[in-house]
Design a protein around this motif. Structure first.
Motif, PDB file in Angstrom:
ATOM      1  N   PRO A  54       0.797  -1.237   0.000  1.00 31.52           N
ATOM      2  CA  PRO A  54       0.000   0.000   0.000  1.00 31.52           C
ATOM      3  C   PRO A  54       0.828   1.286   0.000  1.00 31.52           C
ATOM      4  CG  PRO A  54      -0.936  -1.573   1.539  1.00 31.52           C
ATOM      5  CD  PRO A  54       0.382  -2.151   1.068  1.00 31.52           C
ATOM      6  N   SER A  65      -3.717  -1.863  -4.127  1.00 33.13           N
ATOM      7  CA  SER A  65      -3.313  -1.945  -2.718  1.00 33.13           C
ATOM      8  C   SER A  65      -3.435  -0.595  -2.015  1.00 33.13           C
ATOM      9  CB  SER A  65      -1.892  -2.488  -2.583  1.00 33.13           C
ATOM     10  OG  SER A  65      -0.942  -1.607  -3.132  1.00 33.13           O
ATOM     11  N   HIS A  67      -5.887   1.157  -2.178  1.00 36.27           N
ATOM     12  CA  HIS A  67      -7.318   1.273  -1.869  1.00 36.27           C
ATOM     13  C   HIS A  67      -7.837  -0.012  -1.219  1.00 36.27           C
ATOM     14  CE1 HIS A  67      -7.137   4.890  -4.265  1.00 36.27           C
ATOM     15  NE2 HIS A  67      -6.543   4.180  -5.204  1.00 36.27           N
ATOM     16  N   LYS A  68      -7.041  -0.566  -0.301  1.00 37.02           N
ATOM     17  CA  LYS A  68      -7.408  -1.798   0.418  1.00 37.02           C
ATOM     18  C   LYS A  68      -7.713  -2.956  -0.521  1.00 37.02           C
ATOM     19  CE  LYS A  68      -8.896   0.685   4.470  1.00 37.02           C
ATOM     20  NZ  LYS A  68      -9.910   0.929   5.473  1.00 37.02           N
ATOM     21  N   TYR A  69      -7.021  -2.983  -1.647  1.00 31.36           N
ATOM     22  CA  TYR A  69      -7.112  -4.070  -2.636  1.00 31.36           C
ATOM     23  C   TYR A  69      -8.493  -4.163  -3.283  1.00 31.36           C
ATOM     24  CZ  TYR A  69      -2.703  -5.189  -0.441  1.00 31.36           C
ATOM     25  OH  TYR A  69      -1.431  -5.106   0.070  1.00 31.36           O
ATOM     26  N   GLU A  70      -9.236  -3.071  -3.253  1.00 28.06           N
ATOM     27  CA  GLU A  70     -10.535  -3.027  -3.930  1.00 28.06           C
ATOM     28  C   GLU A  70     -10.300  -2.665  -5.389  1.00 28.06           C
ATOM     29  OE1 GLU A  70     -13.295  -4.034  -2.523  1.00 28.06           O
ATOM     30  OE2 GLU A  70     -12.359  -4.252  -0.558  1.00 28.06           O
ATOM     31  N   TYR A 114     -10.309 -14.052   0.233  1.00 27.63           N
ATOM     32  CA  TYR A 114      -9.678 -12.962  -0.512  1.00 27.63           C
ATOM     33  C   TYR A 114     -10.045 -12.947  -1.996  1.00 27.63           C
ATOM     34  CZ  TYR A 114      -6.724 -12.221   3.573  1.00 27.63           C
ATOM     35  OH  TYR A 114      -6.269 -11.957   4.839  1.00 27.63           O
ATOM     36  N   LYS A 117     -10.764  -9.591  -3.660  1.00 24.79           N
ATOM     37  CA  LYS A 117      -9.707  -8.584  -3.548  1.00 24.79           C
ATOM     38  C   LYS A 117      -8.759  -8.689  -4.739  1.00 24.79           C
ATOM     39  CE  LYS A 117     -10.707  -7.024   0.645  1.00 24.79           C
ATOM     40  NZ  LYS A 117     -10.977  -5.624   0.927  1.00 24.79           N
ATOM     41  N   VAL A 121      -3.260  -8.751  -3.189  1.00 29.15           N
ATOM     42  CA  VAL A 121      -3.525  -8.981  -1.770  1.00 29.15           C
ATOM     43  C   VAL A 121      -2.689 -10.137  -1.235  1.00 29.15           C
ATOM     44  CG1 VAL A 121      -5.465 -10.624  -1.933  1.00 29.15           C
ATOM     45  CG2 VAL A 121      -5.407  -8.919  -0.067  1.00 29.15           C
ATOM     46  N   GLN A 124      -0.456  -9.413   1.687  1.00 29.37           N
ATOM     47  CA  GLN A 124      -1.048  -9.509   3.024  1.00 29.37           C
ATOM     48  C   GLN A 124      -1.278 -10.972   3.419  1.00 29.37           C
ATOM     49  OE1 GLN A 124      -1.188  -6.815   4.799  1.00 29.37           O
ATOM     50  NE2 GLN A 124      -0.794  -5.396   3.133  1.00 29.37           N
ATOM     51  N   LYS A 130      -4.805  -9.592   7.954  1.00 30.77           N
ATOM     52  CA  LYS A 130      -6.200  -9.521   7.528  1.00 30.77           C
ATOM     53  C   LYS A 130      -6.425  -8.197   6.809  1.00 30.77           C
ATOM     54  CE  LYS A 130      -7.477 -13.333   9.536  1.00 30.77           C
ATOM     55  NZ  LYS A 130      -7.657 -14.500   8.765  1.00 30.77           N
ATOM     56  N   VAL A 131      -7.201  -8.259   5.733  1.00 27.60           N
ATOM     57  CA  VAL A 131      -7.501  -7.044   4.969  1.00 27.60           C
ATOM     58  C   VAL A 131      -9.008  -6.833   4.993  1.00 27.60           C
ATOM     59  CG1 VAL A 131      -7.387  -5.931   2.714  1.00 27.60           C
ATOM     60  CG2 VAL A 131      -5.514  -7.361   3.495  1.00 27.60           C
TER      61      VAL A 131
END
Length: 131
Positions: A54, A65, A67-70, A114, A117, A121, A124, A130-131
């Motif tokens: 990230p 990453s 954007h929180k893997y979105e 996941y 994602k 990801v 992580q 944890k994501v």
């Protein structure tokens, strides 16, 4: 062509994830590590455009990453392509050990929730976060 490309991309991403996690463990600034990698032999799409760390992605200005893997290319979709690639290889009598091992890791990540994602990801997942 898609199977071959995504098999290579998935393995490439796993290598970058491992390298970025190693850097974190050794106390290396992820932004500095990404910059060094991107002017060295590790330079690739997974380090330069879609870095799984990230902090590095935010510095680069791209990558799920950040954007929180979105968004991005989902882990479940990468798993689907890896399954197809390995199956095609088997049908042709080829041994694809890297693709097979990479597929196994993506399968585990998918089973742990996941799948939706971005496939970066794995950074992580490999360190148990944890994501």
């Amino acid at each position: 062509l898609n199977y071959s490309n995504n098999a290579a991309l998935a393995a490439q991403m796993m290598g970058i994830c491992e390298a970025m996690n190693l850097g974190d463990a050794l106390g290396v600034d992820p932004v500095i590590l990404a910059k060094v990698m991107n002017v060295s032999t590790a330079k690739c799409w997974s380090s330069e455009v879609n870095n799984p760390h990230p902090d590095a992605a935010k510095e680069i200005g791209s990558g799920a990453s950040a954007h929180k893997y979105e968004g991005g290319f989902g882990t479940a979709l990468m798993l689907k392509d890896l399954n197809l690639a390995v199956d095609c290889g088997e049908e042709q009598g080829l041994v694809l050990p890297i693709s097979g091992m990479t597929r196994d890791w993506y399968r585990l990540a998918d089973k742990h929730g996941y799948g939706k994602k971005d496939f970066g990801v794995m950074l992580q997942f490999l360190k148990g976060a944890k994501v």
